[in-house]
Motif scaffolding. Structure first.
Motif, PDB file in Angstrom:
ATOM      1  N   LEU A 224       2.646  -6.169  -4.809  1.00 39.18           N
ATOM      2  CA  LEU A 224       3.655  -5.363  -4.114  1.00 39.18           C
ATOM      3  C   LEU A 224       3.320  -5.216  -2.636  1.00 39.18           C
ATOM      4  N   LEU A 225       2.060  -4.927  -2.337  1.00 35.79           N
ATOM      5  CA  LEU A 225       1.664  -4.785  -0.933  1.00 35.79           C
ATOM      6  C   LEU A 225       1.906  -6.068  -0.152  1.00 35.79           C
ATOM      7  N   SER A 226       1.596  -7.195  -0.777  1.00 39.24           N
ATOM      8  CA  SER A 226       1.797  -8.487  -0.127  1.00 39.24           C
ATOM      9  C   SER A 226       3.267  -8.694   0.241  1.00 39.24           C
ATOM     10  N   LEU A 227       4.149  -8.383  -0.694  1.00 40.41           N
ATOM     11  CA  LEU A 227       5.587  -8.540  -0.447  1.00 40.41           C
ATOM     12  C   LEU A 227       6.082  -7.515   0.571  1.00 40.41           C
ATOM     13  N   PHE A 228       5.469  -6.324   0.587  1.00 39.76           N
ATOM     14  CA  PHE A 228       5.828  -5.328   1.600  1.00 39.76           C
ATOM     15  C   PHE A 228       5.428  -5.809   2.998  1.00 39.76           C
ATOM     16  N   PHE A 229       4.281  -6.486   3.108  1.00 43.55           N
ATOM     17  CA  PHE A 229       3.876  -7.026   4.407  1.00 43.55           C
ATOM     18  C   PHE A 229       4.913  -8.022   4.916  1.00 43.55           C
ATOM     19  N   MET A 230       5.481  -8.821   4.003  1.00 38.98           N
ATOM     20  CA  MET A 230       6.554  -9.741   4.404  1.00 38.98           C
ATOM     21  C   MET A 230       7.801  -8.958   4.812  1.00 38.98           C
TER      22      MET A 230
ATOM     23  N   VAL B  43      -5.520   1.441  -1.599  1.00 37.90           N
ATOM     24  CA  VAL B  43      -5.809   0.415  -2.607  1.00 37.90           C
ATOM     25  C   VAL B  43      -7.123  -0.286  -2.275  1.00 37.90           C
ATOM     26  N   VAL B  44      -7.343  -0.613  -1.001  1.00 40.12           N
ATOM     27  CA  VAL B  44      -8.584  -1.270  -0.588  1.00 40.12           C
ATOM     28  C   VAL B  44      -9.782  -0.363  -0.868  1.00 40.12           C
TER      29      VAL B  44
ATOM     30  N   ASP C 192       4.960   3.315   6.337  1.00 47.94           N
ATOM     31  CA  ASP C 192       5.112   3.567   4.904  1.00 47.94           C
ATOM     32  C   ASP C 192       4.086   2.784   4.089  1.00 47.94           C
ATOM     33  N   VAL C 193       3.749   1.605   4.578  1.00 47.33           N
ATOM     34  CA  VAL C 193       2.955   0.653   3.793  1.00 47.33           C
ATOM     35  C   VAL C 193       1.455   0.777   4.034  1.00 47.33           C
ATOM     36  N   MET C 194       1.038   0.905   5.296  1.00 49.06           N
ATOM     37  CA  MET C 194      -0.384   0.831   5.623  1.00 49.06           C
ATOM     38  C   MET C 194      -1.242   1.906   4.947  1.00 49.06           C
ATOM     39  N   PRO C 195      -0.796   3.175   4.853  1.00 48.12           N
ATOM     40  CA  PRO C 195      -1.628   4.168   4.151  1.00 48.12           C
ATOM     41  C   PRO C 195      -1.878   3.788   2.686  1.00 48.12           C
ATOM     42  N   LEU C 196      -0.861   3.236   2.033  1.00 42.92           N
ATOM     43  CA  LEU C 196      -1.015   2.818   0.644  1.00 42.92           C
ATOM     44  C   LEU C 196      -1.962   1.623   0.549  1.00 42.92           C
TER      45      LEU C 196
ATOM     46  N   HIS D  69      -9.644  -6.909   8.428  1.00 43.80           N
ATOM     47  CA  HIS D  69      -9.364  -6.412   7.083  1.00 43.80           C
ATOM     48  C   HIS D  69     -10.663  -6.282   6.301  1.00 43.80           C
ATOM     49  N   SER D  70     -10.579  -5.544   5.213  1.00 46.10           N
ATOM     50  CA  SER D  70     -11.744  -5.285   4.376  1.00 46.10           C
ATOM     51  C   SER D  70     -12.420  -6.592   3.947  1.00 46.10           C
ATOM     52  N   GLU D  71     -13.748  -6.612   4.020  1.00 52.46           N
ATOM     53  CA  GLU D  71     -14.505  -7.794   3.608  1.00 52.46           C
ATOM     54  C   GLU D  71     -14.251  -8.122   2.133  1.00 52.46           C
ATOM     55  N   ASN D  72     -14.143  -7.059   1.313  1.00 55.02           N
ATOM     56  CA  ASN D  72     -13.896  -7.261  -0.116  1.00 55.02           C
ATOM     57  C   ASN D  72     -12.558  -7.957  -0.348  1.00 55.02           C
TER      58      ASN D  72
END
Length: 426
Positions: free
Chosen positions: A82-88, A51-52, A43-47, A145-148
């Protein structure tokens, strides 16, 4: 969601990025609100990838203006929070994206500590350890993960590190001999602020804290903190100033009895409610917290914190808050950010779907450790004298119930061991 003081993007090429990020933030918000099922990596990774991709486009547009800051950055920050909290939530706490929300909260905490100049070595030590862990996490993720994004996270960590160095430099003014007094004063000030914001004000509690301040004041010689040889201790000025603040604050709290003036009552009630909810979550965290729940609390606090003008709270008519209100509201904000920080730190690297099993095993482990630490069943059985549990020379009532319970424990222990041996044989 947004704080309106950021301008819209001037470059028309940023407009599509802003729209895409708003759509992604809405999708993340809907996912956060859905309690019908567990959140999964799929659910999370495509989003996250989308964003990246927007970050990459934004960096290309801003190649010649890297310090630009507008509504795009605010919405992007919401997405990454939100993504950060979803990773948790999905148990990927040790991956770089999980660090983003934590760096935001650490930055808020450090900014407040710099502002009020009231903090302890323990406050800084814990944050320092966390930043070091995040730095290692980001370093290890540089290839996956993305360099940016990695650059963005590294910069956020370094901003926090610079604030931490500044705060540690301030503490270095104090000698080892005066530090315990300083730490005690910090504890008393925080206890006074807590007493001031309880639902039921206790004058007795405040008076006891006031008495402790008077005891510390009595330790001074001619208004100075000195050694046994009469030499003024390094940090005397800072600690004496803190003592004066404490005495003044105790008198003010006793006078006001926890009553916030009407123009700031609504803001006060909102902050008390946030603080109380976060406190409750900290007690039941293992069973009731979905990490993404912290997003709404964080945003509410951010909005209130950012509504200040030159550091001051203002009422609906633009009047600045008096000192009592200012200190009370700031304490509630800082306390709430601290709860969010510790809830994030306490988050286990276990997916939400596995948490019920994990929590049950944690409970079972604690029970087994209790048995182990008390010497196990045999040690309990060995306490019997002629088959009875004795207290001194007395034979208390309830022998039958206690012995029956002990027998049941032995039976359960035996059955578990037999079951384990059978599984090993199979």
């Amino acid at each position: 969601m947004d704080t309106p003081n950021l301008p819209p993007p001037l470059d028309p090429r940023e407009q599509p990025v802003l729209q895409s990020l708003r759509v992604l933030r809405d999708q993340l918000t809907l996912l956060k609100q859905d309690r019908t099922t567990y959140v999964k990596s799929s659910d999370v990774m495509p989003l996250y990838d989308k964003v990246v991709e927007q970050v990459k486009l934004l960096n290309e547009i801003r190649a010649d203006k890297p310090t630009e800051d507008n509504q795009v950055d605010r919405v992007l920050d919401g997405c990454f929070q939100l993504l950060s909290l979803f990773f948790m939530t999905i148990g990927r706490n040790n991956e770089a994206p999980a660090a983003y929300a934590l760096t935001s909260t650490i930055k808020r905490l450090l900014d407040h500590l710099v502002e009020v100049d009231i903090y302890s070595e323990k406050d800084l030590a814990h944050i320092s350890q966390t930043l070091e862990r995040l730095r290692e996490m980001v370093k290890a993720a540089s290839s996956s993960h993305s360099e940016n994004f990695i650059t963005l996270l590294s910069n956020r960590i370094e901003v926090c590190q610079r604030s931490l160095v500044t705060l540690n430099t301030r503490l270095a003014r104090l000698s080892d001999e005066i530090m315990p007094t300083y730490e005690k004063l910090i504890s008393i000030l925080r206890s006074l602020s807590l007493a001031n914001t309880k639902s039921k004000f206790s004058a007795t509690e405040v008076q006891k804290l006031q008495a402790q301040l008077k005891e510390i004041d009595a330790q001074r010689k001619e208004g100075k903190f000195v050694t046994v040889n009469g030499e003024v201790l390094a940090g005397d000025h800072e600690v004496s100033e803190l003592l004066t603040k404490g005495i003044y604050w105790a008198n003010m709290v006793l006078e006001r009895k926890g009553v916030c003036p009407e123009p700031f009552r609504e803001k006060y009630q909102t902050l008390v409610e946030i603080r109380n909810k976060l406190e409750k979550l900290s007690l039941t965290q293992a069973w009731s917290l979905r990490e993404t729940d912290l997003y709404d609390y964080q945003r509410q606090l951010d909005r209130i914190d950012e509504s200040r003008i030159d550091g001051n709270f203002v009422d609906s008519e633009g009047n600045f808050a008096e000192l009592y209100v200012q200190r009370t509201l700031l304490y509630l904000i800082r306390r709430s950010y601290a709860y969010i920080y510790f809830l994030m730190i306490a988050s286990e690297p276990v997916s939400e779907a596995l948490l019920p099993v994990y929590n049950q095993l944690q409970t079972l482990k604690r029970c087994l450790l209790e048995v182990q630490n008390s010497g196990g069943l045999n040690s309990l059985d060995n306490m019997r004298v002629d088959g009875k549990f004795m207290v001194g020379k007395e034979i208390p009532e309830g022998q039958g119930s206690v012995i029956e319970l002990l027998s049941e424990c032995f039976e359960l222990n035996y059955e578990l061991r037999v079951a384990a041996e059978q599984e090993t044989d199979d």
